[in-house]
Design a protein around this motif. Structure first.
Motif, PDB file in Angstrom:
ATOM      1  N   ASN A  34      49.797  40.278  33.618  1.00  0.00           N
ATOM      2  CA  ASN A  34      48.655  39.703  32.909  1.00  0.00           C
ATOM      3  C   ASN A  34      47.957  38.647  33.757  1.00  0.00           C
ATOM      4  OD1 ASN A  34      49.034  41.270  30.634  1.00  0.00           O
ATOM      5  ND2 ASN A  34      50.370  39.771  29.634  1.00  0.00           N
ATOM      6  N   GLN A  35      48.748  37.891  34.524  1.00  0.00           N
ATOM      7  CA  GLN A  35      48.174  36.860  35.384  1.00  0.00           C
ATOM      8  C   GLN A  35      47.252  37.483  36.419  1.00  0.00           C
ATOM      9  OE1 GLN A  35      48.726  33.586  35.021  1.00  0.00           O
ATOM     10  NE2 GLN A  35      47.493  32.950  36.757  1.00  0.00           N
ATOM     11  N   GLN A  36      47.684  38.589  37.038  1.00  0.00           N
ATOM     12  CA  GLN A  36      46.866  39.273  38.040  1.00  0.00           C
ATOM     13  C   GLN A  36      45.597  39.830  37.419  1.00  0.00           C
ATOM     14  OE1 GLN A  36      49.569  42.109  39.752  1.00  0.00           O
ATOM     15  NE2 GLN A  36      50.387  40.640  41.231  1.00  0.00           N
ATOM     16  N   LEU A  37      45.723  40.398  36.229  1.00  0.00           N
ATOM     17  CA  LEU A  37      44.554  40.939  35.541  1.00  0.00           C
ATOM     18  C   LEU A  37      43.554  39.830  35.250  1.00  0.00           C
ATOM     19  CD1 LEU A  37      43.207  43.396  34.203  1.00  0.00           C
ATOM     20  CD2 LEU A  37      44.431  42.823  32.104  1.00  0.00           C
ATOM     21  N   ASN A  38      44.063  38.664  34.860  1.00  0.00           N
ATOM     22  CA  ASN A  38      43.188  37.531  34.583  1.00  0.00           C
ATOM     23  C   ASN A  38      42.452  37.079  35.835  1.00  0.00           C
ATOM     24  OD1 ASN A  38      43.899  37.445  31.892  1.00  0.00           O
ATOM     25  ND2 ASN A  38      45.517  35.930  32.173  1.00  0.00           N
ATOM     26  N   PHE A  39      43.142  37.066  36.953  1.00  0.00           N
ATOM     27  CA  PHE A  39      42.502  36.676  38.217  1.00  0.00           C
ATOM     28  C   PHE A  39      41.380  37.647  38.565  1.00  0.00           C
ATOM     29  CE2 PHE A  39      46.425  34.220  39.536  1.00  0.00           C
ATOM     30  CZ  PHE A  39      45.774  33.002  39.550  1.00  0.00           C
ATOM     31  N   SER A  40      41.637  38.935  38.433  1.00  0.00           N
ATOM     32  CA  SER A  40      40.634  39.949  38.774  1.00  0.00           C
ATOM     33  C   SER A  40      39.393  39.792  37.908  1.00  0.00           C
ATOM     34  CB  SER A  40      41.225  41.352  38.608  1.00  0.00           C
ATOM     35  OG  SER A  40      40.290  42.336  38.970  1.00  0.00           O
ATOM     36  N   ASN A  41      39.594  39.657  36.608  1.00  0.00           N
ATOM     37  CA  ASN A  41      38.468  39.482  35.689  1.00  0.00           C
ATOM     38  C   ASN A  41      37.730  38.169  35.965  1.00  0.00           C
ATOM     39  OD1 ASN A  41      39.060  41.884  34.395  1.00  0.00           O
ATOM     40  ND2 ASN A  41      40.302  40.904  32.801  1.00  0.00           N
ATOM     41  N   GLN A  42      38.504  37.128  36.245  1.00  0.00           N
ATOM     42  CA  GLN A  42      37.917  35.811  36.487  1.00  0.00           C
ATOM     43  C   GLN A  42      37.024  35.834  37.722  1.00  0.00           C
ATOM     44  OE1 GLN A  42      40.782  32.594  37.102  1.00  0.00           O
ATOM     45  NE2 GLN A  42      39.423  31.752  38.642  1.00  0.00           N
ATOM     46  N   ILE A  43      37.506  36.427  38.801  1.00  0.00           N
ATOM     47  CA  ILE A  43      36.742  36.454  40.049  1.00  0.00           C
ATOM     48  C   ILE A  43      35.448  37.242  39.869  1.00  0.00           C
ATOM     49  CG2 ILE A  43      36.749  37.331  42.423  1.00  0.00           C
ATOM     50  CD1 ILE A  43      39.776  36.648  42.462  1.00  0.00           C
ATOM     51  N   ASN A  44      35.529  38.387  39.227  1.00  0.00           N
ATOM     52  CA  ASN A  44      34.327  39.183  38.992  1.00  0.00           C
ATOM     53  C   ASN A  44      33.326  38.441  38.118  1.00  0.00           C
ATOM     54  OD1 ASN A  44      34.470  41.969  40.242  1.00  0.00           O
ATOM     55  ND2 ASN A  44      36.445  41.942  39.211  1.00  0.00           N
ATOM     56  N   THR A  45      33.835  37.759  37.085  1.00  0.00           N
ATOM     57  CA  THR A  45      32.962  37.000  36.185  1.00  0.00           C
ATOM     58  C   THR A  45      32.296  35.840  36.914  1.00  0.00           C
ATOM     59  OG1 THR A  45      34.321  37.559  34.261  1.00  0.00           O
ATOM     60  CG2 THR A  45      32.869  35.660  34.053  1.00  0.00           C
ATOM     61  N   GLN A  46      33.067  35.144  37.768  1.00  0.00           N
ATOM     62  CA  GLN A  46      32.505  34.010  38.505  1.00  0.00           C
ATOM     63  C   GLN A  46      31.409  34.461  39.461  1.00  0.00           C
ATOM     64  OE1 GLN A  46      36.311  32.082  39.863  1.00  0.00           O
ATOM     65  NE2 GLN A  46      35.227  30.232  39.276  1.00  0.00           N
ATOM     66  N   PHE A  47      31.589  35.621  40.084  1.00  0.00           N
ATOM     67  CA  PHE A  47      30.565  36.122  40.986  1.00  0.00           C
ATOM     68  C   PHE A  47      29.266  36.390  40.229  1.00  0.00           C
ATOM     69  CE2 PHE A  47      33.364  36.304  44.460  1.00  0.00           C
ATOM     70  CZ  PHE A  47      32.653  36.697  45.585  1.00  0.00           C
ATOM     71  N   GLU A  48      29.384  36.899  39.023  1.00  0.00           N
ATOM     72  CA  GLU A  48      28.202  37.143  38.203  1.00  0.00           C
ATOM     73  C   GLU A  48      27.561  35.830  37.779  1.00  0.00           C
ATOM     74  OE1 GLU A  48      29.335  39.590  34.950  1.00  0.00           O
ATOM     75  OE2 GLU A  48      29.855  41.321  36.202  1.00  0.00           O
ATOM     76  N   ASP A  49      28.373  34.870  37.351  1.00  0.00           N
ATOM     77  CA  ASP A  49      27.856  33.581  36.888  1.00  0.00           C
ATOM     78  C   ASP A  49      27.158  32.815  38.016  1.00  0.00           C
ATOM     79  OD1 ASP A  49      28.866  34.143  34.413  1.00  0.00           O
ATOM     80  OD2 ASP A  49      30.664  32.898  34.639  1.00  0.00           O
ATOM     81  N   LEU A  50      27.670  32.955  39.231  1.00  0.00           N
ATOM     82  CA  LEU A  50      27.088  32.252  40.374  1.00  0.00           C
ATOM     83  C   LEU A  50      25.913  32.998  40.997  1.00  0.00           C
ATOM     84  CD1 LEU A  50      30.375  31.075  42.143  1.00  0.00           C
ATOM     85  CD2 LEU A  50      28.738  29.633  40.926  1.00  0.00           C
ATOM     86  N   GLY A  51      25.637  34.185  40.496  1.00  0.00           N
ATOM     87  CA  GLY A  51      24.526  34.962  41.021  1.00  0.00           C
ATOM     88  C   GLY A  51      24.838  35.656  42.333  1.00  0.00           C
ATOM     89  N   ARG A 109      32.975  28.960  48.766  1.00  0.00           N
ATOM     90  CA  ARG A 109      33.998  27.926  48.971  1.00  0.00           C
ATOM     91  C   ARG A 109      34.412  27.279  47.651  1.00  0.00           C
ATOM     92  NH1 ARG A 109      31.043  26.524  53.857  1.00  0.00           N
ATOM     93  NH2 ARG A 109      29.897  24.973  52.635  1.00  0.00           N
ATOM     94  N   ASN A 110      33.464  27.145  46.729  1.00  0.00           N
ATOM     95  CA  ASN A 110      33.811  26.623  45.399  1.00  0.00           C
ATOM     96  C   ASN A 110      34.791  27.557  44.698  1.00  0.00           C
ATOM     97  OD1 ASN A 110      32.233  24.331  45.585  1.00  0.00           O
ATOM     98  ND2 ASN A 110      30.450  25.256  44.606  1.00  0.00           N
ATOM     99  N   MET A 111      34.619  28.849  44.919  1.00  0.00           N
ATOM    100  CA  MET A 111      35.522  29.814  44.288  1.00  0.00           C
ATOM    101  C   MET A 111      36.919  29.744  44.884  1.00  0.00           C
ATOM    102  SD  MET A 111      33.429  33.272  43.409  1.00  0.00           S
ATOM    103  CE  MET A 111      34.967  33.882  42.734  1.00  0.00           C
TER     104      MET A 111
END
Length: 220
Positions: free
Chosen positions: A189-206, A161-163
């Motif tokens: 570029n905006q879409q690419l940033n979203f994709s990278n951001q979501i994957n990175t956040q999932f890793e950061d949140l465990g 939900r935070n995501m």
């Protein structure tokens, strides 16, 4: 003469700048007034996209249909051999990516014609505005599914939900920029940033970590 000319030029610039600011403020004030009048109108329709700025309205049928498409596409990319919890988490991640990246074609409904005309008079692309609102509705539908998902731990739900809240906030910033007349960011570029951001956040949140309990179950 040169000094006098410089002062005169500065004064002219300041007057022009002030006039531009005043014109911009007047336009936005007019915009707010017209929206407020529409909201008070007896003919106001609840499915109006502009109403979503200030009202909590039922989800549009288009948002529901697009959300189901996004979920179906996301599910196709998830490994069926994962545990229920892992599969749910992975599905929500892929669904968020779909929501932020999938092409969306929106139409102006008969109930939205007045709002669209107001936007058009101010030089604002109403279809772009509605597209962003639809994506926000799709994220809200994701929240509903997350809340009802029995396979998820409570901590999983909070992280997910935070995501969705963060992604919704970013879409709202895009809406604010659109209403302020700012240039739209490069879509690819905006879409690419979203994709990278979501994957990175999932890793950061465990959320990408393998659940030990589920792993033991699969090894039995």
């Amino acid at each position: 003469m040169k000094i006098h000319s410089s002062i005169y030029t500065d004064q002219s610039f300041n007057k022009a700048h002030s006039a531009t600011q005043t014109d911009s403020l007047n336009k936005h004030a007019s915009f707010a007034t017209q929206l407020n009048n529409l909201n008070k109108s007896e003919e106001y329709q609840q499915q109006s996209a502009v109403g979503l700025l200030t009202k909590s309205l039922p989800f549009s049928e288009q948002s529901k249909a697009l959300y189901n498409i996004a979920k179906d596409k996301a599910s196709e990319r998830v490994d069926d051999t994962l545990s229920d919890r892992e599969r749910s988490i992975e599905t929500y991640k892929e669904t968020m990516i779909e929501i932020m990246e999938m092409p969306i074609d929106v139409e102006i409904l008969p109930s939205e014609i007045n709002e669209a005309l107001i936007f058009n008079n101010l030089g604002i692309n109403y279809l772009e505005y509605k597209e962003l609102k639809v994506r926000m509705e799709m994220l809200s539908l994701t929240d509903q599914d997350i809340d009802e998902d029995s396979a998820l731990h409570r901590s999983d739900k909070e992280k997910l939900r935070n995501m969705t809240a963060d992604l919704s906030a970013q879409l709202q910033l895009q809406i604010n920029d659109l209403l302020a007349g700012k240039d739209k960011p490069d879509e690819e570029n905006q879409q690419l940033n979203f994709s990278n951001q979501i994957n990175t956040q999932f890793e950061d949140l465990g959320l990408n970590d393998l659940d030990k309990f589920d792993l033991r179950k699969r090894m039995v």
